[in-house]
Scaffold this motif. Structure first.
Motif, mmCIF file in Angstrom:
data_model
loop_
_atom_site.group_PDB
_atom_site.id
_atom_site.type_symbol
_atom_site.label_atom_id
_atom_site.label_comp_id
_atom_site.label_asym_id
_atom_site.label_seq_id
_atom_site.Cartn_x
_atom_site.Cartn_y
_atom_site.Cartn_z
ATOM 1 N N SER A 23 -1.430 -12.462 28.521
ATOM 2 C CA SER A 23 -0.087 -12.672 27.979
ATOM 3 C C SER A 23 1.017 -12.366 28.978
ATOM 4 N N VAL A 24 0.659 -11.826 30.143
ATOM 5 C CA VAL A 24 1.682 -11.527 31.152
ATOM 6 C C VAL A 24 2.208 -12.843 31.725
ATOM 7 N N LYS A 25 3.490 -13.089 31.520
ATOM 8 C CA LYS A 25 4.125 -14.328 31.977
ATOM 9 C C LYS A 25 4.795 -14.152 33.329
ATOM 10 N N GLY B 111 7.547 -12.987 40.066
ATOM 11 C CA GLY B 111 6.501 -13.989 40.191
ATOM 12 C C GLY B 111 5.614 -14.004 38.965
ATOM 13 N N THR B 112 4.719 -14.963 38.933
ATOM 14 C CA THR B 112 3.789 -15.076 37.811
ATOM 15 C C THR B 112 2.611 -14.128 37.954
ATOM 16 N N ILE C 139 7.251 -9.354 31.651
ATOM 17 C CA ILE C 139 7.587 -10.257 30.541
ATOM 18 C C ILE C 139 6.298 -10.820 29.967
ATOM 19 N N LEU C 140 6.131 -10.667 28.657
ATOM 20 C CA LEU C 140 4.937 -11.118 27.980
ATOM 21 C C LEU C 140 5.192 -12.389 27.184
ATOM 22 N N ASP C 141 4.182 -13.208 27.107
ATOM 23 C CA ASP C 141 4.201 -14.407 26.281
ATOM 24 C C ASP C 141 3.360 -14.137 25.038
#
Length: 261
Positions: A109-111, A202-203, A257-259
């Motif tokens: 889930s880490v965006k 970054g992603t 930031i989580l998705d």
């Protein structure tokens, strides 16, 4: 397959100076081990598991991280949160908690992640400030350093800017933004008047990636490396000697930031 059906997501901050990173290591203090010890004490049992969103290195700090805890039985987690913090050392703090589905996967889930590396360029640097930032005494070309930051944006093979692993074959990562900014987070008689940070979003990031990028930026600022070498390292990383990573104490995981929430 996770056998514990109740899942709780904590946001976490920690000062990493006393810890050998996040992940457990034999006979070494780590952030995860300290958390597990406190959870075991407050819950009164060992029937839990946890995972972190990031495996920070030894000495690296975190302002905006996450940890997911799995339990066999449901608990009033809002009531337990202050008890966890009461027993945690002052350099680790659980900021908030929410219930998430057991199928929620924190790692997947880490965006985005944002790291900051704090440094100064001072002729008169007090040792007390060294806990939080690294001082570069040499004259620096700020224009060249800012141009170097821009080269890290985009999709690149970062094998030449990380510590390679025998088990890893994919070194492609995407830099979303990169810049050098003035800092106002640290002030007082022991800190330089001017403090800066290199911020990269970054992603995903590789082992020692941000610290090696910081090292390259400093070398460019000192005139020890040409800007063209960054692009050359993307193209043919094995043709270059490995960069020395910048010291760990200046690095902070600033935001995650989580998705899928």
């Amino acid at each position: 397959m996770q056998s514990r059906p109740f899942s709780y997501l904590f946001s976490i901050s920690y000062f990493g100076a006393r810890y050998k990173g996040w992940a457990p290591q034999p006979n070494q203090p780590t952030v995860q081990r300290r958390l597990e010890r406190v959870l075991r004490h407050v819950l009164g049992h060992e029937d839990f598991s946890l995972i972190g969103a990031s495996r920070t290195d030894s000495g690296v700090s975190c302002v905006g991280g996450f940890v997911q805890v799995f339990l066999r039985d449901e608990v009033e987690i809002d009531l337990l949160l202050p008890q966890f913090n009461e027993h945690l050392p002052q350099d680790i703090h659980l900021n908030s908690v929410k219930v998430v589905p057991s199928k929620f996967n924190l790692i997947k889930s880490v965006k985005q992640k944002t790291y900051r590396y704090y440094f100064s360029n001072s002729a008169d640097f007090h040792p007390f400030a060294s806990a939080f930032l690294v001082n570069i005494k040499e004259n620096l070309s700020w224009d060249a350093m800012k141009l170097a930051c821009q080269l890290f944006i985009g999709i690149h093979d970062f094998k030449g800017f990380c510590k390679p692993s025998e088990n890893k074959t994919d070194y492609v990562r995407e830099g979303l933004s990169a810049e050098i900014c003035d800092s106002n987070e640290f002030m007082g008689q022991y800190f330089p008047q001017k403090i800066y940070y290199f911020q990269i979003t970054g992603t995903g990031f590789l082992h020692h990636q941000v610290r090696m990028m910081m090292s390259a930026i400093w070398q460019i600022g000192k005139g020890e490396m040409e800007l063209s070498e960054i692009e050359a390292r993307f193209e043919t990383p094995d043709n270059f000697e490995k960069l020395p990573p910048a010291p760990a104490n200046g690095l902070v995981l600033w935001r995650t930031i989580l998705d899928n929430l």
